[in-house]
Design an enzyme around this catalytic site. Sequence first.
Site: not given
Ligand code: NAD
Length: 270
Positions: A151, A164
Site C-alpha cells: 500500500s 494499516y
Molecule cells: P476488499 O475489502 O474489497 O477485499 C478484501 C477481501 O479480503 C474481501 O473479500 C474480504 O472478505 C477478504 N478478507 C478479509 N479478511 C479475511 C480473512 N480473514 N480471510 C479471508 N479473506 C478475508 O478490499 P480491496 O480493496 O479489494 O483489498 C484487496 C487488497 O488490496 C488488500 O490487501 C488491501 O489492503 C489492498 N489495497 C487496497 C487499496 C485500495 O485502494 N482499495 C490500496 C492499496 C492496497
Amino acid sequence: METLPLKDKVIIVTGGTGVLGEAFTKGIAQAGGIVGILGRNEKIANERAQNIIAGGGKAIALIANVLDENDLISACEKVLTKYGRIDGLVNGAGGNMPGGIIQPGDDIFKLNFEGLRQVLDLNLWGTIIPTQVFGEVMAKNGNGSIVNISSMSSKHVITKVLGYSIAKAAVDSYNQWFAVEAANRYGDAIRMNAIAPGFFLTEQNRALLTNPDGSYTERGKLVLQNTPYKRFGKPQELVGALIYLLSDASKFVTGTIINVDGGFSVFSGV
Ligand code: NAD
C-alpha cells in the site's frame, strides 16, 4: 501462435472475493491461469468461479479464513487433489479496519491495542500464514511466484490509518526477507514480490473517501489532489503488473515492489 503468459498455472488468490480480488481472478483466468478463488464468502467465491468457468476458463472456489492454518491446509489439499500442483499465490486478503484508525481528536498515547492488533493480524499474518501453506508446496514443486499486496501507506505517512500502515510496512519487510531467504534455499524456484496500489475505491476505504451521496470527502479530495493522474485507479489497471509478476517474464525479479498508483508515490504535493 501466441501463448498465454499464465497458461495452465494454478494460482491461488486470497481475498479473491473482494473488489480488487475480482479483477485479479478474472485477469489470471484471461491470461490462461487456473484460479483458486479463496475467501470467506462461499456465495461470492462460487459465483466468481462459475463466471470464469462459463467464460471458458478454469477456477475453483476455496472457502477459508487466511488466519486459520487448518482452513488453508484443507484448501491446499482440495487444489492438489484437483490439479496436482500450485504455481502461484496472490496474498490479496487484507484491508483497513475501524479499530486501527486514530481519529484527529484521539490521544496518541491511549491507543486501541486490540483494534491495532486485529488489522496487523489480517494484513501481516494473513500474508505470512498462506505463504507457509501454499509456498511450501510451490518450493517443493520447484516453481512458484508469490505476490503480496502492499500500500502507499507502507512508506509514506497517511494520517489516521496507523494499524494499516504498520501492517503494510511489515508486509514490505517480509517481502524482502522472504525473497532473500527463499533464494538462499531454493534459488529462483520460489520468488516473492509485491504490488503497491495507489487509491482504488473499494469497500474497505469507501467511507473514508466518499460521502453517502457519492461525493468525495475532504480526504478523498486530498488523495486526488496528490495523485498526478487526478483520479482513482480502476481495479483492472493492477492486472498487468500482477500477470508480469506471476509469469516467467519476471523470473529474475524477486523482493521488489511495483507501485501502480497514478504517480502518487513520486509526487511531493508541490
Ligand atoms: P476488499 O475489502 O474489497 O477485499 C478484501 C477481501 O479480503 C474481501 O473479500 C474480504 O472478505 C477478504 N478478507 C478479509 N479478511 C479475511 C480473512 N480473514 N480471510 C479471508 N479473506 C478475508 O478490499 P480491496 O480493496 O479489494 O483489498 C484487496 C487488497 O488490496 C488488500 O490487501 C488491501 O489492503 C489492498 N489495497 C487496497 C487499496 C485500495 O485502494 N482499495 C490500496 C492499496 C492496497
